[in-house]
Enzyme design. Structure first.
Site, mmCIF file in Angstrom:
data_model
loop_
_atom_site.group_PDB
_atom_site.id
_atom_site.type_symbol
_atom_site.label_atom_id
_atom_site.label_comp_id
_atom_site.label_asym_id
_atom_site.label_seq_id
_atom_site.Cartn_x
_atom_site.Cartn_y
_atom_site.Cartn_z
ATOM 1 N N GLN A 94 0.695 -1.445 0.359
ATOM 2 C CA GLN A 94 -0.146 0.056 0.096
ATOM 3 C C GLN A 94 0.550 0.833 -0.147
ATOM 4 O O GLN A 94 1.954 1.497 1.253
ATOM 5 C CB GLN A 94 -1.435 -0.766 1.383
ATOM 6 C CG GLN A 94 -1.553 0.884 1.524
ATOM 7 C CD GLN A 94 -3.083 1.379 2.494
ATOM 8 O OE1 GLN A 94 -2.652 0.195 2.867
ATOM 9 N NE2 GLN A 94 -4.173 1.885 1.951
ATOM 10 N N HIS A 100 -8.241 1.053 -1.534
ATOM 11 C CA HIS A 100 -7.999 1.420 -3.614
ATOM 12 C C HIS A 100 -8.172 0.270 -3.567
ATOM 13 O O HIS A 100 -7.588 -0.784 -2.733
ATOM 14 C CB HIS A 100 -7.377 2.784 -3.538
ATOM 15 C CG HIS A 100 -5.461 2.141 -3.569
ATOM 16 N ND1 HIS A 100 -5.034 2.977 -2.724
ATOM 17 C CD2 HIS A 100 -4.786 1.725 -4.674
ATOM 18 C CE1 HIS A 100 -4.259 2.743 -2.097
ATOM 19 N NE2 HIS A 100 -4.007 1.629 -3.806
#
Length: 114
Positions: A94, A100
């Site tokens: 990440q 997302h």
């Protein structure tokens, strides 16, 4: 979150190549695509990571998956297949602290991914 790049994209402060938007989510093309189709699907509500999900966030996460199905069909990748990926934490890959999902398709995707 004022320092979050995705919040700035949602707010219109940073442009994106938008694929889809409604009152809950935004989907746009990744600026460093890893497949012929590579879009990011993000909730408009700032949630830093999967580790920060609360019970009330379950509706937006399920909504993202339902919209991903529609987006895949609209992008012409639903029949051949696609991958929907989210990363959690630095070791998980990440790089933006806003939940997302990466939608990847348009080519054969290998396993394991990385």
């Amino acid at each position: 979150m004022e320092n979050c790049i995705f919040c700035k994209i949602i707010g219109g402060d940073i442009p994106c190549d938008k694929v889809y938007e409604d009152d809950r989510i935004l989907a746009f093309k990744d600026i460093e695509p890893q497949a012929p189709v590579h879009i990011l699907i993000i909730p408009k509500k700032h949630i830093s990571s999967l580790n920060d999900l609360a019970e009330e966030d379950s509706k937006i996460i399920s909504y993202i998956f339902l919209k991903a199905k529609e987006l895949a069909k609209n992008l012409g990748i639903s029949e051949d297949g696609y991958r929907l990926v989210t990363n959690c934490g630095k070791a998980g890959g990440q790089t933006v602290d806003h939940v997302h999902f990466h939608m990847l398709g348009g080519r054969n995707l290998q396993w394991p991914p990385g």
